[in-house]
Motif scaffolding. Structure first.
Motif, PDB file in Angstrom:
ATOM      1  N   LEU A 221       6.545 -43.846   3.175  1.00 57.22           N
ATOM      2  CA  LEU A 221       7.653 -43.231   4.185  1.00 57.22           C
ATOM      3  C   LEU A 221       7.047 -41.996   4.762  1.00 57.22           C
ATOM      4  O   LEU A 221       6.039 -41.558   4.390  1.00 57.22           O
ATOM      5  CB  LEU A 221       8.772 -42.630   3.167  1.00 57.22           C
TER       6      LEU A 221
ATOM      7  N   ARG B  89      17.586 -43.486   7.528  1.00 57.27           N
ATOM      8  CA  ARG B  89      16.288 -44.078   7.702  1.00 57.27           C
ATOM      9  C   ARG B  89      15.351 -44.344   6.372  1.00 57.27           C
ATOM     10  O   ARG B  89      15.054 -45.470   6.320  1.00 57.27           O
ATOM     11  CB  ARG B  89      15.540 -43.352   8.944  1.00 57.27           C
ATOM     12  N   ALA B  90      15.467 -42.954   5.753  1.00 60.12           N
ATOM     13  CA  ALA B  90      14.339 -43.439   4.457  1.00 60.12           C
ATOM     14  C   ALA B  90      15.039 -44.485   3.600  1.00 60.12           C
ATOM     15  O   ALA B  90      14.246 -45.294   3.089  1.00 60.12           O
ATOM     16  CB  ALA B  90      14.270 -42.045   4.083  1.00 60.12           C
TER      17      ALA B  90
ATOM     18  N   ARG C  38       8.732 -36.745   6.647  1.00 57.96           N
ATOM     19  CA  ARG C  38      10.037 -35.988   6.637  1.00 57.96           C
ATOM     20  C   ARG C  38      10.932 -36.854   5.751  1.00 57.96           C
ATOM     21  O   ARG C  38      11.721 -36.312   5.182  1.00 57.96           O
ATOM     22  CB  ARG C  38      10.274 -35.774   8.173  1.00 57.96           C
ATOM     23  N   GLN C  39      10.820 -38.228   5.869  1.00 56.88           N
ATOM     24  CA  GLN C  39      11.702 -39.083   5.267  1.00 56.88           C
ATOM     25  C   GLN C  39      11.383 -38.950   3.804  1.00 56.88           C
ATOM     26  O   GLN C  39      12.281 -38.743   2.913  1.00 56.88           O
ATOM     27  CB  GLN C  39      11.493 -40.394   5.638  1.00 56.88           C
ATOM     28  N   ARG C  40      10.098 -38.850   3.269  1.00 57.89           N
ATOM     29  CA  ARG C  40       9.707 -38.701   1.762  1.00 57.89           C
ATOM     30  C   ARG C  40      10.571 -37.428   1.480  1.00 57.89           C
ATOM     31  O   ARG C  40      11.018 -37.223   0.340  1.00 57.89           O
ATOM     32  CB  ARG C  40       8.390 -38.849   1.735  1.00 57.89           C
TER      33      ARG C  40
ATOM     34  N   SER D  64      14.170 -47.756   5.014  1.00 60.29           N
ATOM     35  CA  SER D  64      12.947 -48.114   4.683  1.00 60.29           C
ATOM     36  C   SER D  64      12.608 -48.550   3.453  1.00 60.29           C
ATOM     37  O   SER D  64      11.682 -49.438   3.020  1.00 60.29           O
ATOM     38  CB  SER D  64      12.085 -47.140   5.262  1.00 60.29           C
TER      39      SER D  64
ATOM     40  N   THR E  83      17.646 -38.770   8.755  1.00 62.61           N
ATOM     41  CA  THR E  83      16.478 -38.961   8.236  1.00 62.61           C
ATOM     42  C   THR E  83      16.665 -39.712   6.935  1.00 62.61           C
ATOM     43  O   THR E  83      15.865 -40.364   6.657  1.00 62.61           O
ATOM     44  CB  THR E  83      15.840 -37.586   7.853  1.00 62.61           C
ATOM     45  N   LEU E  84      17.730 -39.265   6.221  1.00 62.69           N
ATOM     46  CA  LEU E  84      18.057 -39.790   4.881  1.00 62.69           C
ATOM     47  C   LEU E  84      18.396 -41.398   5.017  1.00 62.69           C
ATOM     48  O   LEU E  84      17.835 -42.232   4.252  1.00 62.69           O
ATOM     49  CB  LEU E  84      18.974 -39.036   4.203  1.00 62.69           C
TER      50      LEU E  84
END
Lengths: 335, 167
Positions: free
Chosen positions: B116, B154-155, B119-121, B158, B151-152
Motif C-alpha cells: 500500500l 482505497r486501501a 498514507r493508505q497503510r 487495494s 483513503t481507507l
C-alpha cells in the motif's frame, strides 16, 4: 475480506512486532526527568503569586520568557543564568490543602523587585497560604508545594499535579512526586549539596503540610527517605524575620534583659550554626567565609563570640570563625 | 518511616495502566505504518512523556490514546525520519518475515500492507489496529475526515485485490 476479518488479521500482524515496553517506560521517565531539570519555579497559589527559588533559582526561574504569575496584578519576567533549575508552579486554589505554607526562598531584593512582592520578608496571603518566606537563600530553610511544569520544549504550562501522590511522612501528610517537587532553600548549585546535608533542612508545620523535595536524579523512594531524615526545627523561626547568614551589627539588640542562652555551635557547620542561632533569637553578624563561597554552608565553626553558655539579650549579635569543611559534602544525588 | 498513601491525589497508577495498555500498540502501528521502528519507538516515548506532563487533561479526553498517536506522528514528521518508499520498506522487512511465519500469521496480509502507499497503510493501521475512529485517523494524518474515509476505502480495495492475487 470484510472489515472485521481485516481488523483481526492486521492485529495478528502487528502483535508479532516485538516491543520493549519496559524499556519504553524507562525512556519516557528519562524524558520527563530531563525536561523537568530545565524548568523554573514560580508559584501561583490561591490568587497570590510568588517566585520560589534560591539565588540561582531566582534568576533561572524567569528563563527567556515571561511567566504569568497569578497574583494581584503581578507578573514576572527576566533572564536566566542557570537553566538546570527549577519549575513552574501553578495551583488552583481548590488544589491547595488548607493550612499549607508556601515558602519562597530567594534573595529578598530580587524576589520583591521582580515579582512585586512588597518588601516585607514574610507575607500573609490569605486563609489557604499562611505565609511566604523570602530570605537569603544561603541560610534559608523551607519547603513548599512546588509543581513544576516543563516550559522548555513543551507547549506551556497547565494546571495539574503530574505524578503527585499523597504520602504520610512521620505522621504528617505530604504530597510527593519524584519529578515534581523540589526542596527550596540553601543554594541549588548544586542541588545535591543541599540533599547531602538534609539535617539542615526543614520541618513540618503542625497540621496539613506539604513536603517538597526536589531530588535530582532520585527516585521517589529515595526522596521519601530524605524526607524522613529531615530534622524538624522550631516553627517559630518561620514567623519571624528572614534568615540571613549575616546581619548588620546595627541590627543587633544591646538593651534589655539578658534572656537568651548562647548555644554552643563550635564544631557544627555554618548552616547549622546560623539556624541554631536564629532559633534562639540571635543575629549572625560574621561568618568568616568569603562572600559567594559556594561551600560556605559546609564550613565548620571553630570559634564563636559570645561563647556558649553566655546569657545575652534576645536579638544580640553572634559571630563565628569558620574553616573550610575537611571534605566536600556534595553528593551524587543517587540514581 | 510510615509510608501511607492517602486518597484522591493519584495519577501515577492510572498513567501506568494507560501506558501498559497503549504503548505497545502505538509503537507497532507507527512502526508498521511509518516503516521505521526505532523512530516509532522514540516518537512514541516522546508522546507518552508529553502525555504524562499533561495527564490531568489527557486523561479526560474521550480517546487519550488519540493524543499519543497525534503527538507521536507529529514527532515523526518533525524528525523527518519517515520512510515513504513502500518498495524499499518491503525489502527491508524480509528479515522480519521469518518471525512472522513462526508466529503463524499470514504473510500475505503483511505483504499486502507493504504494497500500500504510505498514507493508505497508515490509515489502515490507525483505523483497524489502533482502532481509532475515522475522525481521529484524520486528525493523526492531518487531513479532512472525508479524505481519511476515501483513503481507507482505497486501501481496503487495494488490500483485497492483493490478497485475492495471493490466493
Amino acid at each position: 475480506m470484510n472489515e472485521d476479518e481485516l481488523r483481526a488479521e492486521l492485529r495478528l500482524v502487528a502483535e508479532v512486532v516485538p516491543v520493549d515496553a519496559a524499556g519504553g517506560r524507562l525512556a519516557v521517565d528519562r524524558l520527563v526527568r530531563r525536561r523537568r531539570r530545565r524548568v523554573a519555579i514560580t508559584a501561583a497559589v490561591s490568587g497570590i503569586g510568588l517566585l520560589a527559588g534560591g539565588a540561582s533559582m531566582a534568576q533561572a526561574a524567569w528563563g527567556d520568557r515571561t511567566i504569568d504569575v497569578v497574583s494581584d496584578g503581578g507578573g514576572a519576567s527576566g533572564t536566566t543564568t542557570q537553566p538546570e533549575v527549577v519549575g513552574l508552579l501553578y495551583l488552583l486554589p481548590s488544589e491547595l490543602p488548607a493550612g499549607m505554607e508556601v515558602v519562597a526562598v530567594a534573595p529578598s531584593g530580587t524576589v520583591s523587585a521582580s515579582v512585586g512582592i512588597p518588601g516585607s520578608p514574610t507575607q500573609a496571603t490569605g486563609p489557604d497560604v499562611r505565609s511566604i518566606y523570602v530570605g537569603e537563600p544561603r541560610a534559608a530553610r523551607g519547603f513548599g508545594l512546588v509543581i513544576d511544569e516543563p516550559i522548555g520544549d513543551s507547549d506551556g504550562s497547565e494546571l495539574s499535579l503530574p505524578g503527585a501522590r499523597p504520602v504520610e511522612v512521620r505522621g504528617h501528610r505530604a504530597v510527593l512526586s519524584a519529578q515534581t517537587f523540589g526542596i527550596l532553600g540553601a543554594t541549588f548549585s548544586p542541588a545535591n549539596a543541599f540533599l547531602a546535608t538534609p539535617d539542615l533542612v526543614l520541618r513540618w508545620h503542625e497540621g496539613p503540610s506539604i513536603v517538597s523535595l526536589w531530588g535530582v536524579g532520585m527516585s521517589d523512594v529515595e526522596l521519601l527517605a530524605v524526607a524522613a531524615s529531615l530534622r524538624e526545627v522550631d516553627a517559630s523561626a518561620w514567623e519571624g524575620p528572614p534568615l540571613h547568614t549575616t546581619a548588620s551589627p546595627e541590627q543587633c539588640e544591646t538593651d534589655g534583659e539578658p534572656a537568651v542562652d548562647v548555644p554552643n555551635v563550635v564544631g557544627r557547620s555554618l548552616a547549622e550554626a546560623v539556624i541554631v542561632s536564629h532559633e534562639v533569637g540571635l543575629l549572625v553578624v560574621g561568618t568568616g567565609v568569603p562572600d559567594g563561597d559556594p561551600n560556605a554552608l559546609e564550613s565548620i565553626v571553630v570559634a564563636q563570640e559570645p561563647p556558649a553558655g553566655s546569657r545575652v539579650v534576645g536579638g544580640s549579635c553572634i559571630g563565628f570563625r569558620t574553616e573550610p569543611a575537611p571534605t566536600a559534602t556534595t553528593a551524587g544525588g543517587g540514581g | 518511616m510510615v509510608l501511607q498513601a492517602l486518597p484522591d491525589m493519584g495519577g501515577d497508577e492510572e498513567f501506568e495502566a494507560f501506558f501498559a495498555a497503549t504503548y505497545p500498540r502505538v509503537v507497532r502501528v507507527l512502526g508498521l505504518g511509518w516503516n521505521d521502528q526505532p523512530a516509532a519507538e522514540e516518537a512514541t516515548q516522546e508522546a507518552f512523556a508529553r502525555a504524562f506532563r499533561r495527564w490531568s487533561r489527557v486523561r479526560e479526553a474521550a480517546r487519550p490514546d488519540a493524543y499519543v498517536y497525534v503527538t507521536a506522528v507529529n514527532v515523526l514528521r518533525r524528525r523527518a525520519r519517515i520512510v515513504e518508499d513502500p518498495v524499499a520498506s518491503a525489502a527491508e522487512r524480509i528479515g522480519e518475515r521469518d518471525a512472522v511465519e513462526e508466529a503463524g500469521v499470514r504473510i500475505a496480509v503483511r505483504l499486502a500492507i507493504d504494497t500500500l502507499p504510505p498514507r493508505q497503510r497508515q490509515a489502515v493501521l490507525l483505523r483497524y489496529v489502533a482502532d481509532l475512529p475515522v475522525s481521529e485517523v484524520a486528525e493523526v494524518m492531518g487531513c479532512a475526515v472525508g479524505t481519511a474515509k476515501s483513503t481507507l476505502h482505497r486501501a481496503l480495495r487495494s488490500l483485497n485485490v492483493e490478497l485475492e492475487n495471493e490466493r
